[in-house]
Design an enzyme around this catalytic site. Sequence first.
Site: not given
Length: 263
Positions: A49, A60
């Site tokens: 990823e 995040d």
Amino acid sequence: MTRIDAKFAELKAQGKKAFVAYVMAGDPDVEKSLEIVKALPGAGVDIIELGLPFTDPMADGPTIQLAGQRALDHGMTLQKTLDMAAEFRKGDDTTPIVLMGYYNPIYSRGVDKFLVDAVEAGIDGLIIVDLPPEEDDELCIPAQKAGMNFIRLATPTTDDKRLPKVLTNTSGFVYYVSITGITGAAAASGADVAPEVARIKAKTDLPVIVGFGVRTPEKAQEIASVADGTVVGSAIVNEIAQGKSVDEIIAYVAALAEGAHRA
């Protein structure tokens, strides 16, 4: 069949679970980031990823936010991220790359142009965390027509009413977020994850990969044992943030991969 589909077929034939590693493109700088990415498959990483740096990464936690900022400070862009993938592809034509990030940089570039460039660079799938299923016509459907997988996130708050919508048009695999909240926030629990994975697998034939809250080989094994594999992101990014050498980072990744593959 995409590289992602082929990888899962290969793992299934081997009776193995998948280990997926997330790194932020351009962190801590372009050169070292590329060196790390090139070394991941040799450490046992089945799928990479590749984070696309963005100025407002709302899903995040601090670890990946700071990684994105470091990358942006070193001049990382969407184009340079695609260039990194293309450079990786010169030496590896089999390991799948999933581009993970937010829609704004793609929208700014133009979806049609982005998809042509991403396919040419060797990107196999997309995880775009701020595009819900209701917006599938924006990117999901065009991406799949271009030959890429569009991978969706399911979470502990994705109830039985919402789940079919989340699974619609999803391909490659389903990414189950094991905890509520932002990345890097808490530890995942196999006991909590197992019934959720079973619930998702009852509704889809796609592999279910579990991420968020995995930091040790033991935890990677625990989580992979109740799913089709596991993802580690923040813990790897934290190793990079500490300024460790590429060899040290890759040794850590290899231990995580070994844990997942023991499941």
